[in-house]
Design an enzyme around this catalytic site. Structure first.
Site, short mmCIF file in Angstrom:
data_model
loop_
_atom_site.label_atom_id
_atom_site.label_comp_id
_atom_site.label_asym_id
_atom_site.label_seq_id
_atom_site.Cartn_x
_atom_site.Cartn_y
_atom_site.Cartn_z
N ASP A 192 43.77 5.69 -2.89
CA ASP A 192 43.05 6.19 -4.06
C ASP A 192 42.78 5.05 -5.04
O ASP A 192 43.68 4.29 -5.39
CB ASP A 192 43.90 7.27 -4.76
CG ASP A 192 43.26 7.73 -6.05
OD1 ASP A 192 42.23 8.41 -5.98
OD2 ASP A 192 43.78 7.37 -7.13
N GLU A 232 39.00 5.17 -0.37
CA GLU A 232 38.18 5.98 -1.27
C GLU A 232 37.53 5.07 -2.30
O GLU A 232 38.20 4.53 -3.17
CB GLU A 232 39.07 7.03 -1.97
CG GLU A 232 38.31 7.99 -2.86
CD GLU A 232 38.46 7.71 -4.36
OE1 GLU A 232 37.74 8.37 -5.13
OE2 GLU A 232 39.27 6.86 -4.75
#
Length: 491
Positions: A192, A232
């Site tokens: 992330d 991501e």
């Protein structure tokens, strides 16, 4: 292509109460639809400032949701993906609390970024103006560390303190996280906000060469422990293509806006243009716990002079159409209208973005299921959820419109919805049919298209018309081709 079954993206608490509840749902009414599940942050506190993306302890399961044994049980017979929050930790984490109290005397002090960590000689106006951030303003929060006022680097919110991946302390921490997850049954790690980790003076501090090196190091750790890595990053589509060459999996964030454009205008060419160049090692999504990404199909300051996948006027028209389709509710949840804002996303459920049109909605999901990659389906999208304006009013957080807390009764009711039943039929086909392990071919002509998978004698096809939302899915069974799903059944 390796055959990967679809995965569900969900918070344990918002769909099923806790981890055992989530397992019961996947083994029960959702059986056969999903080969895996991405459980959004389940670390303490899962209900913090950013719904779990501000972990106080990234190596533990929040006891209100269950235990590592529950995660391992969830991983029995399916893939479990979990987040490695690479860029930051909670400002209330034990290590940072120690730094607040003791400042430079704390052994953890080097782990946290201040303005001076990156700009030891001071930063010019030009240096600061160059820093890439998905929100307005500068990424610093004034905090007192050991009695000294400091500018602490906080890319996302003041509750999330950035870590310095140039230090052994940061790597000791991240390695402990990777160890906890992989020993807990997690076999896919989603990195992330990794794009923000490579902060260097003289750059925009986003997707720098240092970011590549850090990503590579985590990928090596993951592979050594038998896990795969999904990166991501929101940005220009050419960046995704570049990243895809270096990691196991990237998100196809361009797909959602291109599908919405196709199904609201009948124009398939932008989608076709992307199909010609997109990386095959993608995780496909329509909606996620964040908004519908728009930056992913547009031009970008990060790639000056390079066109996007959709012309600027088409992007503007698409955003307006989503707002109109949702009856204006998405406008109240997007951009400057809501706090914690991401300037590059429209906050709206995908069902509302398509004006709750069952045919177009199911067609959108089928397009996703037929495109190569690993399809991930967000829990609100699976249940054809609508914008939760009550939750938005309570929290003031734009993305909460698409983060509904379902009661067991609401889940049960949603499972009888025609658009939900049709999605589950498509998901079960994608999960089980041998054709999807074969070759993908596609063709578009005007508003009409055909997506097909073939493996030997096995075949699955989606024929559709983006102009009116009509579609037919056919697949082989026992040597004969049969109709699996048709838009006529949705009225």
């Amino acid at each position: 292509m390796t055959h990967h079954g679809p995965q569900l993206i969900t918070y344990a608490d918002r769909l099923a109460g806790d981890l055992p509840g989530l397992r019961a749902l996947l083994d029960g009414p959702l059986a056969g639809a999903f080969g895996g599940v991405h459980v959004l942050p389940f670390y303490p506190p899962y209900d913090g400032a950013d719904a779990g993306f501000d972990p106080r302890d990234h190596t533990q399961v929040d006891p209100r949701l269950g235990s590592w044994d529950d995660v391992r049980a969830l991983a029995d017979g399916r893939t479990v993906m979990a987040d490695v929050i690479v860029n930051h930790v909670s400002a209330d984490s034990e290590r940072f609390v120690d730094v607040r109290e003791r400042g430079e005397e704390s052994p953890h002090a080097p782990m946290f970024l201040t303005l001076g960590s990156v700009f030891p000689l001071g930063a010019t106006e030009e240096d600061l103006a160059r820093i890439y951030r998905p929100r307005p303003g500068l990424p610093f929060t004034v905090m007192t560390l050991g009695g000294r006022r400091r500018l602490v680097w906080t890319t996302f919110t003041p509750d999330q303190v950035d870590i310095d991946l140039r230090t052994p302390q940061a790597w000791e921490y991240l390695t402990s996280v990777v160890d906890a997850l992989t020993s807990g049954g997690v076999s896919m790690l989603r990195l992330d906000a990794v794009g923000y980790t490579g902060k260097e003076a003289g750059t925009d501090c986003f997707m720098t060469p240092a970011t590549d090196a850090y990503t590579e190091r985590i990928v090596e750790q993951a592979h050594a422990r038998g896990a795969q890595v999904l990166v991501e990053v929101h940005g220009h589509h050419t960046q995704q293509i570049d990243i895809a060459r270096k990691v196991d999996l990237v998100y196809d964030f361009a797909l959602p806006p291109l599908v919405l454009h196709a199904l609201t205008t009948g124009e398939l060419e932008p989608l076709a243009g992307w199909l010609r160049i997109r990386p095959a090692n993608s995780v496909t999504v329509l909606d996620t716990h964040d908004g519908i990404g728009i930056v992913d199909v547009g031009t970008s300051d990060l790639r000056p002079g390079e066109p996007g996948l959709l012309a600027p006027e088409k992007i503007d028209a698409l955003v307006e159409r989503i707002h109109d389709n949702s009856g204006g509710t998405s406008r109240q949840a997007t951009g400057a209208a809501a706090s914690n804002l991401d300037l590059y996303q429209v906050n709206c459920t995908f069902y509302d973005a398509l004006a709750r049109d069952d045919r177009r909605y199911v067609l959108a999901r089928l397009l996703q299921l037929f495109v190569p990659g690993i399809p991930q389906v967000y829990y609100v999208g699976l249940l054809a959820g609508v914008n939760d304006m009550d939750l938005l009013a309570r929290t003031g957080v734009g993305r909460d419109v698409n983060r509904h807390h379902y009661t067991p009764a609401e889940v049960e009711a949603a499972l009888t919805h025609p658009a939900v039943a049709a999605q589950l039929t498509g998901l079960r086909l994608r999960s089980s049919h041998a054709a999807f392990a074969g070759e993908f071919a596609w063709d578009v002509d005007g508003s009409r298209g055909t997506f097909a998978w073939t493996a030997g004698d096995e075949r699955a096809t989606l024929a559709f018309d983006a102009a009116d939302g009509s579609f037919e899915v056919r697949a082989t069974q026992d040597g004969a081709e049969r109709v699996v799903l048709t838009s006529a059944a949705l009225g």
